[in-house]
Design a protein around this motif. Structure first.
Motif, PDB file in Angstrom:
ATOM      1  N   VAL A   7       0.841  -1.199  -0.040  1.00  0.00           N
ATOM      2  CA  VAL A   7       0.046   0.084  -0.049  1.00  0.00           C
ATOM      3  C   VAL A   7       0.830   1.073  -0.104  1.00  0.00           C
ATOM      4  N   ASN A   8       2.141   1.356   0.685  1.00  0.00           N
ATOM      5  CA  ASN A   8       2.978   2.275   0.446  1.00  0.00           C
ATOM      6  C   ASN A   8       4.383   2.269  -0.491  1.00  0.00           C
ATOM      7  N   TYR A   9       4.039   1.172  -1.462  1.00  0.00           N
ATOM      8  CA  TYR A   9       5.038   1.001  -2.174  1.00  0.00           C
ATOM      9  C   TYR A   9       5.007   2.275  -3.406  1.00  0.00           C
ATOM     10  N   THR A  10       6.347   2.713  -3.746  1.00  0.00           N
ATOM     11  CA  THR A  10       6.281   3.813  -4.697  1.00  0.00           C
ATOM     12  C   THR A  10       6.666   3.247  -6.066  1.00  0.00           C
ATOM     13  N   VAL A  11       6.203   3.613  -7.171  1.00  0.00           N
ATOM     14  CA  VAL A  11       6.651   3.098  -8.457  1.00  0.00           C
ATOM     15  C   VAL A  11       7.553   4.059  -8.951  1.00  0.00           C
ATOM     16  N   ASN A  12       8.440   3.792  -9.207  1.00  0.00           N
ATOM     17  CA  ASN A  12       9.849   4.912  -9.321  1.00  0.00           C
ATOM     18  C   ASN A  12       9.916   5.890 -10.831  1.00  0.00           C
ATOM     19  N   PHE A  13       9.395   4.821 -11.598  1.00  0.00           N
ATOM     20  CA  PHE A  13       9.900   5.169 -13.027  1.00  0.00           C
ATOM     21  C   PHE A  13       8.842   4.664 -14.015  1.00  0.00           C
ATOM     22  N   GLY A  14       8.982   4.799 -15.347  1.00  0.00           N
ATOM     23  CA  GLY A  14       7.723   4.593 -16.258  1.00  0.00           C
ATOM     24  C   GLY A  14       6.979   5.713 -16.164  1.00  0.00           C
ATOM     25  N   PRO A  15       5.805   5.555 -17.262  1.00  0.00           N
ATOM     26  CA  PRO A  15       5.370   4.463 -17.916  1.00  0.00           C
ATOM     27  C   PRO A  15       6.113   4.271 -19.233  1.00  0.00           C
ATOM     28  N   ASN A  16       5.921   3.501 -20.077  1.00  0.00           N
ATOM     29  CA  ASN A  16       6.659   3.172 -21.333  1.00  0.00           C
ATOM     30  C   ASN A  16       6.409   4.478 -22.177  1.00  0.00           C
ATOM     31  N   THR A  17       5.230   5.097 -22.005  1.00  0.00           N
ATOM     32  CA  THR A  17       4.799   6.289 -23.083  1.00  0.00           C
ATOM     33  C   THR A  17       5.536   7.587 -22.554  1.00  0.00           C
ATOM     34  N   ALA A  18       6.180   7.574 -21.532  1.00  0.00           N
ATOM     35  CA  ALA A  18       6.922   8.937 -21.106  1.00  0.00           C
ATOM     36  C   ALA A  18       8.143   9.270 -22.168  1.00  0.00           C
ATOM     37  N   ALA A  19       8.457  10.484 -22.055  1.00  0.00           N
ATOM     38  CA  ALA A  19       9.505  10.885 -22.858  1.00  0.00           C
ATOM     39  C   ALA A  19      10.666  10.270 -22.590  1.00  0.00           C
ATOM     40  N   ASP A  20      11.065  10.015 -21.435  1.00  0.00           N
ATOM     41  CA  ASP A  20      11.970   9.281 -20.741  1.00  0.00           C
ATOM     42  C   ASP A  20      11.437   8.186 -19.889  1.00  0.00           C
ATOM     43  N   PRO A  21      11.209   7.075 -20.266  1.00  0.00           N
ATOM     44  CA  PRO A  21      10.789   5.976 -19.376  1.00  0.00           C
ATOM     45  C   PRO A  21      11.683   5.706 -18.121  1.00  0.00           C
ATOM     46  N   LEU A  22      12.767   5.894 -18.269  1.00  0.00           N
ATOM     47  CA  LEU A  22      13.756   5.487 -17.153  1.00  0.00           C
ATOM     48  C   LEU A  22      14.021   6.787 -16.168  1.00  0.00           C
ATOM     49  N   ALA A  23      13.196   7.776 -16.584  1.00  0.00           N
ATOM     50  CA  ALA A  23      13.395   8.930 -15.531  1.00  0.00           C
ATOM     51  C   ALA A  23      12.621   8.973 -14.367  1.00  0.00           C
TER      52      ALA A  23
END
Length: 376
Positions: free
Chosen positions: A204-220
């Motif tokens: 419930v407190n997990y933070t997804v740190n990057f993505g999505p694949n549609t982002a300009a820089d998916p690994l940012a």
């Protein structure tokens, strides 16, 4: 909605079929109930264990790991598994020169992102995901002290209500809940009952740190909550016990098995499976990042889903072991761009997350390989 309606007829085509494997016919009611799948799994397990007699690989009946369906794992061990996954979410990322990934758990997402165009709808799909899930298990054990069984999710047991699955019921022995209900949360597949942030239970407190694949820089770096949009109609339509069983029964060779499992429309026989069990399991979870083709491993249940995919592969292989140590397909997704055929002697380098292997080494879960596991 239109896309789903177009897929529905393919699923209905199989309604009256009887599966055939190795010359055996099965009553449809036994296929639908899971009785046949249970029988096939027992045959596969016995076949794999028999290969351990006199084996010099170091894998024995005494030390072989037995992977188990989530609901067959005692509550304390389920909690220990969730804690170990959360532990990986605190270990450092192993990729350099990326701004988004922060943890070892994230590193698995980077690896999947980088290899996605080569390990889906390709010759490498099954064996890559086998070593991928095994490497994840090894990190749980070596970095976080996990000692229990690696779980898998038999989707068909929850085809009546994914929301009430012991994986998603939000209890202490689950992997968290559905997402908060958000109206219009899923525009691609109708039927989702969540869409927002997970509301209770582990992660419930997990933070997804990057993505999505549609982002300009998916690994940012792009921190956000874990979202789920559980979808029982998707699970019932594409990942039922019937879907799983008939995928195994109606696949005489590796090319068709892969096609039936992934719903690869290039094979006419696979079209009856529509979105198929691979897509069905993923989109029964959906949400963000679970519904992201590239970053779905950032959803903790990804590893149970692909554990079930590998279980199907394990069963299929061991029903005719002598003839099912093969590979088929090219080395690019849907052969785009056009590429050569893959071979078992091709190298797979998954560093810095894991090791370097040939695909031939990954064929047997109990033989001359890095593995020593079976499925109950």
């Amino acid at each position: 909605m239109g896309f789903l309606k177009k897929l529905v007829p393919f699923a209905l085509l199989g309604a009256s079929l009887q599966g055939v494997a190795l010359g055996a016919d099965y009553p449809q009611e036994d296929v639908d109930s899971g009785k046949v799948l249970q029988q096939l799994g027992k045959t596969a397990l016995d076949t794999a264990l028999a290969r351990l007699e006199g084996s010099t690989s170091g894998c024995t009946k005494e030390n072989v790991r037995v992977r188990k369906e989530w609901r067959n794992i005692p509550g304390p061990e389920r909690t220990a598994y969730a804690n170990a996954v959360q532990c990986l979410m605190e270990k450092p990322n192993v990729y350099e020169n990326v701004t988004g990934p922060r943890t070892m758990f994230d590193s698995f997402g980077v690896l999947h992102y980088k290899l996605t165009p080569y390990v889906h709808n390709s010759a490498y799909f099954l064996l890559f995901h086998r070593i991928y899930v095994w490497t994840f298990e090894e990190k749980l054990r070596t970095l976080c002290g996990y000692t229990g069984p690696m779980p898998y999710w038999e989707w068909g047991l929850d085809a009546g209500s994914v929301e009430n699955s012991p994986i998603f019921d939000g209890s202490e022995t689950s992997l968290g809940s559905n997402g908060e209900k958000v109206n219009g949360s899923n525009t691609f597949f109708p039927g989702g009952t969540g869409g927002g942030c997970v509301t209770k239970g582990p992660f419930v407190n997990y933070t997804v740190n990057f993505g999505p694949n549609t982002a300009a820089d998916p690994l940012a770096y792009n921190p956000r909550c874990l979202k789920r949009d559980l979808n029982t109609p998707i699970c019932s339509q594409w990942a039922s016990l019937r879907n799983t069983t008939e995928t195994i029964l109606e696949s005489p060779d590796i090319a068709l098995f892969q096609a039936n499992l992934q719903g690869d429309f290039r094979w006419p026989e696979a079209r009856k499976f529509g979105f198929a069990v691979h897509g069905g399991g993923h989109f029964a979870i959906a949400g963000d990042p679970g519904g992201d083709f590239y970053f779905s491993p950032l959803e903790p249940v990804f590893y149970l889903h692909h554990g079930q995919i590998d279980r199907m592969y394990f069963i299929w292989q061991n029903l005719d072991w002598a003839n099912r140590q093969t590979m088929a397909g090219t080395i690019t997704m849907m052969n785009m761009p056009a590429s050569r055929n893959g071979t078992l002697d091709d190298a797979l380098d998954i560093s810095p997350v894991g090791g370097n292997y040939t695909f031939r080494q990954l064929l047997d879960t109990v033989g001359d390989s890095p593995f020593c596991f079976v499925y109950e």
